[in-house]
Scaffold this motif. Sequence first.
Motif, short mmCIF file in Angstrom:
data_model
loop_
_atom_site.label_atom_id
_atom_site.label_comp_id
_atom_site.label_asym_id
_atom_site.label_seq_id
_atom_site.Cartn_x
_atom_site.Cartn_y
_atom_site.Cartn_z
N GLU A 20 10.96 4.29 10.41
CA GLU A 20 9.76 3.49 10.19
C GLU A 20 8.49 4.29 10.52
OE1 GLU A 20 9.74 -0.44 9.40
OE2 GLU A 20 11.15 0.83 8.30
N HIS A 21 8.52 5.04 11.60
CA HIS A 21 7.37 5.85 11.99
C HIS A 21 7.06 6.90 10.93
CE1 HIS A 21 5.50 9.39 13.88
NE2 HIS A 21 4.78 8.49 14.52
N ALA A 26 3.84 8.90 6.27
CA ALA A 26 3.84 9.46 4.91
C ALA A 26 3.06 8.58 3.95
CB ALA A 26 5.28 9.65 4.43
N LEU A 27 3.21 7.27 4.07
CA LEU A 27 2.52 6.36 3.16
C LEU A 27 1.02 6.30 3.42
CD1 LEU A 27 5.13 3.49 2.96
CD2 LEU A 27 4.49 5.08 1.12
N GLN A 28 0.60 6.62 4.63
CA GLN A 28 -0.83 6.64 4.93
C GLN A 28 -1.55 7.66 4.05
OE1 GLN A 28 -2.48 4.53 6.06
NE2 GLN A 28 -1.82 3.70 8.00
N ARG A 29 -0.85 8.73 3.65
CA ARG A 29 -1.46 9.72 2.77
C ARG A 29 -1.77 9.13 1.39
NH1 ARG A 29 2.71 13.01 5.21
NH2 ARG A 29 3.92 12.93 3.28
N HIS A 30 -1.15 8.00 1.08
CA HIS A 30 -1.40 7.30 -0.18
C HIS A 30 -2.30 6.07 0.03
CE1 HIS A 30 1.48 9.64 -2.56
NE2 HIS A 30 2.17 9.70 -1.43
N GLY A 31 -2.82 5.93 1.23
CA GLY A 31 -3.69 4.80 1.53
C GLY A 31 -2.97 3.48 1.65
N LEU A 32 -1.69 3.53 2.01
CA LEU A 32 -0.89 2.32 2.13
C LEU A 32 -0.21 2.24 3.48
CD1 LEU A 32 0.98 2.35 -1.31
CD2 LEU A 32 -0.77 0.71 -0.60
N GLY A 33 -0.11 1.03 4.00
CA GLY A 33 0.73 0.78 5.14
C GLY A 33 2.15 0.49 4.66
N LEU A 34 3.09 0.52 5.56
CA LEU A 34 4.49 0.30 5.19
C LEU A 34 4.72 -1.10 4.62
CD1 LEU A 34 7.25 1.58 5.07
CD2 LEU A 34 7.55 1.09 7.49
N SER A 35 4.15 -2.13 5.24
CA SER A 35 4.30 -3.49 4.71
C SER A 35 3.61 -3.64 3.37
CB SER A 35 3.75 -4.53 5.70
OG SER A 35 4.55 -4.57 6.85
N LEU A 40 4.21 -4.31 -2.50
CA LEU A 40 4.03 -3.84 -3.88
C LEU A 40 5.38 -3.61 -4.56
CD1 LEU A 40 1.04 -1.36 -3.42
CD2 LEU A 40 0.98 -3.69 -4.38
N CYS A 41 6.36 -3.11 -3.81
CA CYS A 41 7.71 -2.91 -4.37
C CYS A 41 8.31 -4.24 -4.80
CB CYS A 41 8.62 -2.23 -3.34
SG CYS A 41 8.26 -0.49 -3.06
N LEU A 60 9.55 -9.95 3.27
CA LEU A 60 9.03 -8.93 4.19
C LEU A 60 9.36 -9.21 5.65
CD1 LEU A 60 5.51 -8.42 2.58
CD2 LEU A 60 7.47 -6.87 2.45
N GLY A 61 9.86 -10.42 5.93
CA GLY A 61 10.14 -10.78 7.32
C GLY A 61 8.87 -11.03 8.12
N LEU A 62 7.84 -11.56 7.44
CA LEU A 62 6.56 -11.84 8.09
C LEU A 62 6.33 -13.34 8.16
CD1 LEU A 62 4.27 -9.24 6.27
CD2 LEU A 62 5.28 -9.04 8.55
N ASN A 63 5.49 -13.77 9.10
CA ASN A 63 5.10 -15.17 9.12
C ASN A 63 3.96 -15.39 8.14
OD1 ASN A 63 2.60 -14.56 10.42
ND2 ASN A 63 3.62 -14.61 12.41
N GLN A 64 3.59 -16.64 7.94
CA GLN A 64 2.60 -16.99 6.92
C GLN A 64 1.24 -16.34 7.17
OE1 GLN A 64 3.60 -18.79 4.17
NE2 GLN A 64 1.64 -18.15 3.32
#
Length: 143
Positions: A20-21, A26-35, A40-41, A60-64
Amino acid sequence: MTTRDDEMWVSVIRLHARVEHDLAAALQRHGLGLSEYRALCHLSTTENGELRMQELAELLGLNQSSVTRLVARLEKAGLTRRDLCADDRRGVYTVITDEGRARKAGASDTYEQTLTATLDRTAGELGLEAALEELRRSVDMAN
């Protein structure tokens, strides 16, 4: 005294944390967070590129409230837009935009390469190579 299962579980948790780390960095280089990337996927694989907010939260396993903040960030970046449900005006959809599809596509190779490299390296460090290979075999058989 720790059990074998406890030691194995701690190793799995360490593997998860490392993956996850590395993916987040790596995704920060694309201006995206993991969630954000994962949202988007999920959106990009649906028939109309849309999901009810509650469906996205569950995937995503997130609350509202967390998914609402996530979608607000995606909207602000122009990667998604909201749409009201025609059948139920209380229902809100989030819809991926062309820009969102492009950003997701641009980050996909980085995500996949980072995932594979981190799994291979970290599983080796933690002695989980056999477990990783078994998981890969089971996924191959399921597909």
